[in-house]
Design a protein around this motif. Structure first.
Motif, PDB file in Angstrom:
ATOM      1  N   GLN A   7      34.825  44.391 -38.169  1.00  0.00           N
ATOM      2  CA  GLN A   7      33.969  43.735 -37.183  1.00  0.00           C
ATOM      3  C   GLN A   7      32.621  44.438 -37.053  1.00  0.00           C
ATOM      4  O   GLN A   7      31.567  43.801 -37.054  1.00  0.00           O
ATOM      5  N   LEU A   8      32.640  45.772 -36.932  1.00  0.00           N
ATOM      6  CA  LEU A   8      31.387  46.496 -36.724  1.00  0.00           C
ATOM      7  C   LEU A   8      30.529  46.538 -37.985  1.00  0.00           C
ATOM      8  O   LEU A   8      29.298  46.463 -37.901  1.00  0.00           O
ATOM      9  N   SER A   9      31.148  46.668 -39.153  1.00  0.00           N
ATOM     10  CA  SER A   9      30.341  46.695 -40.375  1.00  0.00           C
ATOM     11  C   SER A   9      29.620  45.372 -40.582  1.00  0.00           C
ATOM     12  O   SER A   9      28.555  45.320 -41.200  1.00  0.00           O
ATOM     13  N   THR A  10      30.170  44.285 -40.033  1.00  0.00           N
ATOM     14  CA  THR A  10      29.523  42.975 -40.115  1.00  0.00           C
ATOM     15  C   THR A  10      28.621  42.718 -38.917  1.00  0.00           C
ATOM     16  O   THR A  10      27.528  42.156 -39.063  1.00  0.00           O
ATOM     17  N   GLY A  11      29.057  43.128 -37.723  1.00  0.00           N
ATOM     18  CA  GLY A  11      28.332  42.784 -36.509  1.00  0.00           C
ATOM     19  C   GLY A  11      27.160  43.673 -36.162  1.00  0.00           C
ATOM     20  O   GLY A  11      26.178  43.205 -35.565  1.00  0.00           O
ATOM     21  N   LEU A  12      27.209  44.948 -36.534  1.00  0.00           N
ATOM     22  CA  LEU A  12      26.110  45.846 -36.162  1.00  0.00           C
ATOM     23  C   LEU A  12      24.779  45.458 -36.806  1.00  0.00           C
ATOM     24  O   LEU A  12      23.738  45.569 -36.141  1.00  0.00           O
ATOM     25  N   PRO A  13      24.738  45.019 -38.065  1.00  0.00           N
ATOM     26  CA  PRO A  13      23.451  44.544 -38.589  1.00  0.00           C
ATOM     27  C   PRO A  13      22.890  43.362 -37.790  1.00  0.00           C
ATOM     28  O   PRO A  13      21.671  43.251 -37.622  1.00  0.00           O
ATOM     29  N   LEU A  14      23.769  42.491 -37.269  1.00  0.00           N
ATOM     30  CA  LEU A  14      23.308  41.377 -36.440  1.00  0.00           C
ATOM     31  C   LEU A  14      22.720  41.894 -35.133  1.00  0.00           C
ATOM     32  O   LEU A  14      21.675  41.406 -34.677  1.00  0.00           O
ATOM     33  N   LEU A  15      23.394  42.863 -34.516  1.00  0.00           N
ATOM     34  CA  LEU A  15      22.899  43.436 -33.269  1.00  0.00           C
ATOM     35  C   LEU A  15      21.552  44.115 -33.479  1.00  0.00           C
ATOM     36  O   LEU A  15      20.614  43.922 -32.696  1.00  0.00           O
TER      37      LEU A  15
END
Length: 216
Positions: free
Chosen positions: A190-198
């Motif tokens: 989740q974080l490896s995918t979501g942090l670039p979005l954030l």
């Protein structure tokens, strides 16, 4: 001049990855609440699923070490702890002590990660943009459970912003669960995918110099 950003978190070790990912964008303080307390399932099946996730995850984490390292390299995810001198501890983000700190810090942006439920009237009193990563780790792991049971193996991560109408989705990305993914690998996926979005949402706000909390 770096704009002040405050990160609000619960007692979740994965929040350190969020801090390390966005701290260079201007995170000056971290407000950490003691909770959140664990959600109580409303059915026997819910209890069984929750207990399974709780007790199976440590074993899965051990057997999935290679996959976790792969996911941590993808972003990359940094696991250094949050410096204690940046952390302000509160009992709950809904309490008056949190409002006192926010009044003193006067942040231009708030980011929430893995906190307990925040009362709408508390959010409405905050006069700056508020972002969060959804779903929560606990909810996401249960979503992953159903994704494993149904094909194709798909979940998603969302970046949401608070407005007068509630939480609105700003960005989202599909999580494609690999054949070896499980409850232990899900938070890293989740974080490896979501942090670039954030990071992209925060950077757009910084570049445009737009800090309007209300979504029209």
């Amino acid at each position: 001049m770096t704009r002040p950003i405050v990160l609000c978190i619960g007692d979740n070790k994965m929040s350190a990855y969020v801090y390390q990912a966005i701290r260079h964008l201007g995170v000056t303080h971290v407000i950490r609440e003691d909770g959140p307390s664990e959600e109580k399932p409303d059915s026997f099946r819910g209890w069984v699923r929750q207990l399974y996730v709780r007790y199976a995850t440590p074993f899965m984490r051990w057997t999935s070490r290679a996959r976790i390292q792969e996911l941590k390299r993808r972003h990359p995810l940094r696991d250094e702890p949050i410096p204690m001198h940046h952390v302000l501890k509160v009992t709950s983000l809904n309490h008056a002590r949190t409002k006192m700190w926010l009044d003193r810090l006067m942040p231009e942006l708030l980011v929430f990660h893995e906190t307990g439920p925040i009362e709408p009237d508390v959010l409405n009193r905050i006069d700056c943009p508020i972002l969060t990563i959804r779903p929560s780790m606990a909810a996401g792991q249960l979503e992953a459970y159903w994704a494993f049971r149904a094909k194709p193996d798909v979940c998603e991560v969302r970046i949401e912003q608070w407005s007068d109408r509630g939480w609105s989705v700003l960005d989202r990305a599909v999580l494609y669960l690999g054949g070896t993914d499980n409850f232990a690998t899900y938070p890293y996926l989740q974080l490896s995918t979501g942090l670039p979005l954030l990071k992209r949402q925060i950077e757009m706000m910084l570049e445009e110099d737009v800090y309007d909390r209300r979504i029209e």
